[in-house]
Design a protein around this motif. Structure first.
Motif, PDB file in Angstrom:
ATOM      1  N   THR A 128      34.735   5.202  34.131  1.00  0.00           N
ATOM      2  CA  THR A 128      33.367   5.692  33.963  1.00  0.00           C
ATOM      3  C   THR A 128      32.558   4.737  33.089  1.00  0.00           C
ATOM      4  O   THR A 128      31.369   4.485  33.357  1.00  0.00           O
ATOM      5  N   ALA A 129      33.188   4.203  32.047  1.00  0.00           N
ATOM      6  CA  ALA A 129      32.505   3.226  31.194  1.00  0.00           C
ATOM      7  C   ALA A 129      32.123   1.980  31.987  1.00  0.00           C
ATOM      8  O   ALA A 129      31.033   1.416  31.799  1.00  0.00           O
ATOM      9  N   GLU A 130      33.005   1.571  32.905  1.00  0.00           N
ATOM     10  CA  GLU A 130      32.693   0.413  33.752  1.00  0.00           C
ATOM     11  C   GLU A 130      31.509   0.723  34.665  1.00  0.00           C
ATOM     12  O   GLU A 130      30.609  -0.109  34.857  1.00  0.00           O
ATOM     13  N   LEU A 131      31.464   1.923  35.214  1.00  0.00           N
ATOM     14  CA  LEU A 131      30.331   2.317  36.057  1.00  0.00           C
ATOM     15  C   LEU A 131      29.039   2.365  35.247  1.00  0.00           C
ATOM     16  O   LEU A 131      27.968   1.998  35.750  1.00  0.00           O
ATOM     17  N   THR A 132      29.132   2.804  34.004  1.00  0.00           N
ATOM     18  CA  THR A 132      27.946   2.855  33.141  1.00  0.00           C
ATOM     19  C   THR A 132      27.403   1.458  32.884  1.00  0.00           C
ATOM     20  O   THR A 132      26.179   1.234  32.895  1.00  0.00           O
ATOM     21  N   ARG A 133      28.301   0.486  32.673  1.00  0.00           N
ATOM     22  CA  ARG A 133      27.867  -0.906  32.485  1.00  0.00           C
ATOM     23  C   ARG A 133      27.206  -1.426  33.760  1.00  0.00           C
ATOM     24  O   ARG A 133      26.195  -2.135  33.709  1.00  0.00           O
ATOM     25  N   ARG A 134      27.775  -1.077  34.894  1.00  0.00           N
ATOM     26  CA  ARG A 134      27.186  -1.509  36.162  1.00  0.00           C
ATOM     27  C   ARG A 134      25.805  -0.880  36.372  1.00  0.00           C
ATOM     28  O   ARG A 134      24.895  -1.529  36.886  1.00  0.00           O
ATOM     29  N   LEU A 135      25.664   0.380  35.971  1.00  0.00           N
ATOM     30  CA  LEU A 135      24.363   1.039  36.095  1.00  0.00           C
ATOM     31  C   LEU A 135      23.321   0.327  35.238  1.00  0.00           C
ATOM     32  O   LEU A 135      22.186   0.101  35.676  1.00  0.00           O
TER      33      LEU A 135
END
Length: 410
Positions: free
Chosen positions: A333-340
């Motif tokens: 989820t943290a990786e997705l947040t960075r991508r967002l």
């Protein structure tokens, strides 16, 4: 007369085949096979029509022509087949036999290469499709089918190849408009316009109108039925979606994309046993049946092979959480947040991720954000069972109002 789609027929290219097996798999009574040999500007074309019921030859012929006569040979073969099968054509279909999509053989060649690349549904394939089809229309600006195919390529280059929506969607609209200005009966152009209007503009009324027009002018185009079914997903009209997806599969029985989306339709209907039967045990069904390790393995493999897809990535975070692997869920989820934050993923992926972790408040917040930015993955996935926890919450009523859709309807 029903003719199996090119994508299904080409599954047998270059293979030793049993005609009875081909007939069974394509649901056809006869198959056309042959070869093309080129020497300089000369072509040697052989063709034969064979019954799939008993293997007997119904018709055969050989043609020695110049390359420039290839469309005339196509017409000759088509008319010979019609005669052999004793089929009567209406005036419109008879005229279609005489028409040539282009007089530029080089443009036709790159058009076919573009369509092939588009059908691969990969990042590299979509970029190649755009390149080939831009070359086709550059060579012949009056080539309506190439403009329609280019519209298709621009539409899918956004989710598959990461093309900017604000650039490629207007390009797709313009290419579809050009195709329809040249020939208003090109179903592919109406279909591309309808699909883009759905996922990029979120204009449900205009999208459905274009889909219905596409099917009316070309009822034999499989993608028209497939993408209309995708639209019906977005509206919760799942029984209608199933009818359209089944029709798409009848027209193109060996299409992997259509077979997968037929399974997706059963999945959205919560018919998980039927979905597993259709999909042969793939990721969506595993997760809903609580077979999380298998689901995670398939998701990770899919991302490795097919490139990063936002809804699949969000589903992976959801499944990590549902399996009890909180550490992996939090990390992903943290990786997705960075991508967002860098614009490489949309909010819908985070809505899935937080819903899987039971954090419905953050799930709703990202779902609201997905609506605000018109996340392209939300329309088709709005009735995904992974959102059932949100759907059961009273706060979901406001979400439905913002999406302008009602509760799931059969």
């Amino acid at each position: 007369m029903r003719v199996a789609a090119r994508t299904s027929s080409f599954q047998f290219k270059g293979r030793e085949i049993d005609v009875a097996d081909v007939g069974r798999r394509l649901h056809v009574d006869a198959i056309l096979e042959g070869s093309v040999r080129r020497s300089g500007n000369r072509l040697r074309i052989t063709a034969q029509l064979v019954s799939t019921r008993d293997g007997y030859q119904l018709w055969s012929e050989a043609y020695d022509r110049e390359v420039k006569d290839v469309f005339a040979v196509q017409e000759d073969i088509a008319r010979a087949i019609i005669s052999a099968l004793q089929v009567k054509l209406g005036a419109r279909r008879s005229a279609a036999l005489r028409s040539r999509p282009t007089n530029d053989l080089a443009a036709y060649d790159v058009y076919l290469k573009g369509r092939f690349a588009w059908n691969q549904r990969t990042s590299t394939g979509m970029q190649e499709a755009v390149r080939h089809l831009e070359q086709a229309v550059a060579r012949d600006s009056g080539f309506a089918l190439a403009w329609a195919a280019l519209a298709d390529a621009y539409v899918l280059a956004i989710p598959y190849a990461g093309a900017p929506r604000e650039v490629d969607w207007p390009k797709a609209r313009a290419a579809a408009a050009k195709a329809l200005a040249l020939d208003s009966t090109v179903g592919e152009a109406h279909t591309a316009l309808a699909y883009g209007t759905m996922i990029y503009d979120w204009n449900w009324v205009a999208a459905e109108s274009s889909f219905r027009r596409a099917i009316r002018v070309d009822p034999a185009y499989p993608t028209g039925h497939q993408w209309y079914a995708d639209f019906l997903w977005s509206q919760g009209r799942l029984d209608e979606a199933l009818e359209q997806m089944q029709q798409a599969q009848r027209l193109d029985p060996l299409s992997l994309v259509i077979a997968t989306e037929l399974g997706q339709t059963y999945y959205l209907m919560h018919r998980f046993d039927k979905a597993e039967e259709q999909l042969r045990g793939t990721v969506l069904v595993y997760a809903q049946q609580h077979r999380y390790r298998q689901a995670i393995d398939v998701m990770r493999r899919s991302l490795d092979l097919g490139g990063f897809l936002e809804d699949l990535a969000g589903g992976l975070a959801y499944t990590y959480a549902a399996s009890g692997d909180r550490a992996s869920a939090t990390r992903y989820t943290a990786e997705l947040t960075r991508r967002l934050a860098s614009g490489r993923v949309g909010p819908f992926a985070l809505a899935l991720a937080y819903t899987g972790q039971g954090n419905l408040t953050r799930g709703f917040a990202y779902l609201d954000s997905a609506i605000a930015v018109r996340d392209i993955f939300l329309p088709e996935d709005f009735f995904d069972p992974q959102l059932d926890a949100l759907r059961a919450d009273p706060r979901f009523d406001a979400i439905e109002e913002k999406m302008h859709v009602g509760r799931k309807r059969k």
